[in-house]
Design an enzyme around this catalytic site. Structure first.
Site, PDB file in Angstrom:
ATOM      1  N   ASP A   1      24.374 -65.579  35.179  1.00 27.25           N
ATOM      2  CA  ASP A   1      24.483 -66.214  33.861  1.00 27.25           C
ATOM      3  C   ASP A   1      23.665 -67.501  33.890  1.00 27.25           C
ATOM      4  O   ASP A   1      22.936 -67.761  34.859  1.00 27.25           O
ATOM      5  CB  ASP A   1      25.951 -66.461  33.487  1.00 27.25           C
TER       6      ASP A   1
ATOM      7  N   TYR B 201      26.209 -59.055  32.555  1.00 26.11           N
ATOM      8  CA  TYR B 201      27.002 -60.185  33.039  1.00 26.11           C
ATOM      9  C   TYR B 201      28.487 -59.824  33.112  1.00 26.11           C
ATOM     10  O   TYR B 201      29.129 -59.941  34.159  1.00 26.11           O
ATOM     11  CB  TYR B 201      26.809 -61.416  32.135  1.00 26.11           C
TER      12      TYR B 201
ATOM     13  N   GLN C 138      30.395 -67.002  25.026  1.00 23.36           N
ATOM     14  CA  GLN C 138      29.799 -67.889  24.015  1.00 23.36           C
ATOM     15  C   GLN C 138      30.708 -69.076  23.703  1.00 23.36           C
ATOM     16  O   GLN C 138      30.450 -69.774  22.740  1.00 23.36           O
ATOM     17  CB  GLN C 138      29.560 -67.111  22.715  1.00 23.36           C
ATOM     18  N   THR C 139      31.759 -69.279  24.458  1.00 24.05           N
ATOM     19  CA  THR C 139      32.751 -70.281  24.087  1.00 24.05           C
ATOM     20  C   THR C 139      33.114 -71.107  25.319  1.00 24.05           C
ATOM     21  O   THR C 139      33.102 -70.585  26.436  1.00 24.05           O
ATOM     22  CB  THR C 139      34.015 -69.581  23.519  1.00 24.05           C
TER      23      THR C 139
ATOM     24  N   LEU D 272      36.469 -68.375  17.409  1.00 21.50           N
ATOM     25  CA  LEU D 272      35.708 -68.207  18.647  1.00 21.50           C
ATOM     26  C   LEU D 272      34.244 -67.874  18.358  1.00 21.50           C
ATOM     27  O   LEU D 272      33.399 -67.989  19.241  1.00 21.50           O
ATOM     28  CB  LEU D 272      36.326 -67.091  19.505  1.00 21.50           C
TER      29      LEU D 272
ATOM     30  N   TRP E 246      43.384 -67.193  33.755  1.00 20.27           N
ATOM     31  CA  TRP E 246      42.972 -65.823  34.077  1.00 20.27           C
ATOM     32  C   TRP E 246      42.648 -65.668  35.568  1.00 20.27           C
ATOM     33  O   TRP E 246      42.408 -64.575  36.031  1.00 20.27           O
ATOM     34  CB  TRP E 246      41.765 -65.405  33.234  1.00 20.27           C
ATOM     35  N   ARG E 247      42.655 -66.775  36.313  1.00 24.26           N
ATOM     36  CA  ARG E 247      42.447 -66.657  37.754  1.00 24.26           C
ATOM     37  C   ARG E 247      43.751 -66.339  38.487  1.00 24.26           C
ATOM     38  O   ARG E 247      43.735 -66.135  39.700  1.00 24.26           O
ATOM     39  CB  ARG E 247      41.839 -67.952  38.310  1.00 24.26           C
TER      40      ARG E 247
ATOM     41  N   CYS F 204      27.827 -81.673  46.491  1.00 25.42           N
ATOM     42  CA  CYS F 204      27.473 -80.253  46.499  1.00 25.42           C
ATOM     43  C   CYS F 204      27.614 -79.638  47.894  1.00 25.42           C
ATOM     44  O   CYS F 204      27.014 -80.131  48.851  1.00 25.42           O
ATOM     45  CB  CYS F 204      26.047 -80.077  45.991  1.00 25.42           C
TER      46      CYS F 204
ATOM     47  N   CYS G 213      24.624 -84.032  43.358  1.00 19.68           N
ATOM     48  CA  CYS G 213      24.253 -83.470  44.660  1.00 19.68           C
ATOM     49  C   CYS G 213      25.092 -84.008  45.827  1.00 19.68           C
ATOM     50  O   CYS G 213      25.379 -83.244  46.754  1.00 19.68           O
ATOM     51  CB  CYS G 213      22.766 -83.685  44.909  1.00 19.68           C
TER      52      CYS G 213
ATOM     53  N   GLU H 132      36.392 -62.949  30.174  1.00 16.13           N
ATOM     54  CA  GLU H 132      34.935 -62.939  30.303  1.00 16.13           C
ATOM     55  C   GLU H 132      34.261 -62.729  28.948  1.00 16.13           C
ATOM     56  O   GLU H 132      33.228 -63.322  28.670  1.00 16.13           O
ATOM     57  CB  GLU H 132      34.489 -61.867  31.299  1.00 16.13           C
TER      58      GLU H 132
HETATM   59 FE1  SF4 Z   1      22.143 -80.680  43.755  1.00 11.28          FE
HETATM   60 FE2  SF4 Z   1      23.595 -78.695  44.767  1.00 11.28          FE
HETATM   61 FE3  SF4 Z   1      22.400 -78.361  42.439  1.00 11.28          FE
HETATM   62 FE4  SF4 Z   1      20.941 -78.510  44.669  1.00 11.28          FE
HETATM   63  S1  SF4 Z   1      22.410 -76.912  44.125  1.00 11.28           S
HETATM   64  S2  SF4 Z   1      20.520 -79.534  42.730  1.00 11.28           S
HETATM   65  S3  SF4 Z   1      22.130 -79.985  45.851  1.00 11.28           S
HETATM   66  S4  SF4 Z   1      24.029 -79.845  42.876  1.00 11.28           S
END
Ligand code: SF4
Length: 391
Positions: A171, A153, A77-78, A115, A59-60, A235, A232, A72
Site C-alpha cells: 500500500d 491489497y 480510504q479512511t 466513510l 480488529w487486531r 526506526c 529515523c 481492511e
Molecule cells: Fe527513516 Fe526508517 Fe524511514 Fe529509513 S525506513 S527513512 S530510517 S524511518
C-alpha cells in the site's frame, strides 16, 4: 558501530535473529535492499519492534476473517481513527458474513454513511453473498481476489492476517518505506514501479509471520516513516536504510505529478409538497453514490441567472416545470475524488409528478424518512438542514 544511519547493518546482522524455515527463498529485485545474509536480522528487528509497540486496534484482537476483512475494506480510504468507531458499529450491526449477506443493501449503505467511497460497501455486500453461498472464506490471496471488489491489497492483507497466507501487502505506506530503504528516487506510481515494489515486498516478507510482517511494515510507514518527517532515530530498520544514509530520507520517493483539482458548482432543488420533499435515487451502477437518494441536482454555470439555472435543473433532472424558485438556502463545499464542489440548495414549487429517466425511482419523503435512507454525507446534511436540525 554507530553510523549516521543508526547502528551499522553488520552489527545488527549479528543479532540473535534466526531465519524461519517457513520464509521463502529471497526473490531477486533491482532495489538496494538488505542482502540475503542480513534478511533474518532485518526481519527480526522490525517484528520485535512491532511486538513491543503495536497499536492496540480492535480488529487486531481477532483472527475472524470477516472482522479483519471489514476493517481492511474500511481502512483503504479512511483514517484509522475514524475506522475504529465505525468498525465496531458495523460489526455490531452485521456480526457475521451471513448477517451482512442477508441484509438489504440499503441497510449496508446507511451503515457506511460518512466513510465515503460507497462502492466499497456495495462490493463488501456482494462479496459477503458470494462467501455465504460458497459456505467458506477463501484462505489465499488468490481466492480473495476472486471476490467482487477485493483488490490485491485487501486480498493479501486479509489472507495473510487471517490465514497466514504468505502474500506481501503493498500500500502507500509500504511503498514509501521500501523506496526509502532502497533510496529509490522515482515516484512510486505507475506499472513499472508497482512491479518493482511488489517484488521487493515479496522478497522481504517474513514467511513465518506474514500477517504480522505486513502489519509491521504498514505500521512503520504510518507511525515512524511518515511522508514529510520520518522519525529515523526511532526506526528499527534504520541500520539498513539507504535513504537515511543519504542524510535526507524524506526526499524519497520523489512526488508524482498530481492532476490539478477541478472545481464546479452544483445546484440542488428542494421541491416541497406539504412536509415532503422530492428525492431521487441514483442508478445502482452510477460511478459515484450509486443507489443513494438525493435532491434533483446538476452542475450549473454560477455566472448564469440562478432561477433560470434552477428551473433547467428541475426540468432536465426531474421532468418538472417550476412555478417559483427561491434563493439559495444552503451552500456546502466538499470534495469528490478530484473535484472541488460547491453545492447550492434552493427551494422551488412545481406541479405534477416527476419523470426522472436518469434515476432509478423517486419519492416524496419527509426529512425524517429521507434521513433513514442511504444518501451521501453531503445529501444527509441537506436533509438535516431541511428538517431544521442544522446544516
Ligand atoms: Fe527513516 Fe526508517 Fe524511514 Fe529509513 S525506513 S527513512 S530510517 S524511518
Amino acid at each position: 558501530m554507530r553510523t549516521r544511519a543508526g547502528w551499522s547493518a553488520s552489527a545488527a546482522a549479528s543479532s540473535s535473529a534466526t531465519t524461519s524455515a517457513c520464509t521463502p527463498a529471497a526473490e531477486a529485485t533491482n532495489l538496494r535492499l538488505p542482502p540475503d545474509d542480513q534478511l533474518p536480522a532485518f526481519r527480526a528487528a522490525l517484528l520485535d519492534w512491532f511486538d513491543r509497540g503495536r497499536r492496540d486496534l480492535p480488529w487486531r484482537a481477532t483472527k475472524d476473517p470477516y472482522a479483519i476483512w471489514v476493517s481492511e475494506a474500511m481502512l483503504q480510504q479512511t483514517t484509522v481513527a475514524t475506522v475504529q468507531s465505525r468498525w465496531r458499529a458495523f460489526i455490531e450491526r452485521f456480526p457475521t458474513v451471513r448477517a451482512l449477506a442477508d441484509a438489504p443493501l440499503d441497510d449496508v449503505l446507511a451503515q457506511w454513511r460518512g466513510l465515503g467511497y460507497y462502492q466499497r460497501a456495495r462490493n463488501l455486500h456482494a462479496a459477503a453473498q458470494a462467501v455465504a453461498k460458497a459456505g467458506a472464506f477463501p484462505r489465499t490471496a488468490d481466492g480473495w481476489r476472486a471476490l467482487p471488489g477485493v483488490g490485491p491489497y485487501a486480498a493479501a492483507a486479509v489472507a495473510s492476517i487471517a490465514f497466514d497466507d504468505p502474500s506481501a501487502v503493498v500500500d502507500a505506506n509500504v511503498k514509501r518505506v521500501l523506496a526509502r530503504l532502497a533510496a529509490r528516487e522515482e515516484p512510486v506510481e505507475g506499472t513499472r514501479a508497482a512491479k518493482e515494489l511488489a517484488a521487493a515486498a515479496r522478497r522481504l516478507l517474513d514467511g513465518a509471520r506474514p500477517g504480522d510482517w505486513n502489519q509491521a511494515v504498514m505500521e512503520l510507514g504510518a507511525t515512524v516513516c511518515s511522508p514529510r518527517a520520518p522519525q529515523c532515530p526511532r526506526c528499527p530498520v534504520a541500520p539498513w536504510c539507504k535513504g537515511l544514509a543519504t542524510g535526507a530520507p524524506e526526499r524519497f520517493p520523489a512526488p508524482s505529478a498530481k492532476p490539478a483539482k477541478d472545481s464546479r458548482t452544483d445546484l440542488a432543488v428542494a421541491v416541497r409538497r406539504g412536509d415532503r420533499v422530492l428525492i431521487l435515487r441514483r442508478p445502482a451502477e452510477a460511478r459515484h453514490f450509486g443507489g443513494m437518494w438525493e435532491l434533483p441536482r446538476a452542475a450549473v454555470d454560477p455566472a448564469l441567472h440562478h432561477a433560470r439555472e434552477a428551473a433547467r435543473v428541475l426540468r432536465e433532472v426531474a421532468g418538472l416545470e417550476a412555478r417559483s424558485i427561491g434563493d439559495a438556502i444552503l451552500t456546502i463545499r466538499h470534495t469528490v475524488m478530484n473535484s472541488r464542489i460547491e453545492l447550492r440548495v434552493c427551494a422551488a414549487e412545481a406541479d405534477g409528478e416527476p419523470a426522472a429517466p436518469g434515476h432509478d425511482e423517486f419519492r416524496w419523503a419527509t426529512a425524517g424518512e429521507w434521513l433513514a435512507l442511504p444518501s451521501s454525507s453531503t445529501q444527509h446534511r441537506v436533509a438535516k438542514a431541511l428538517a431544521g436540525e442544522g446544516g
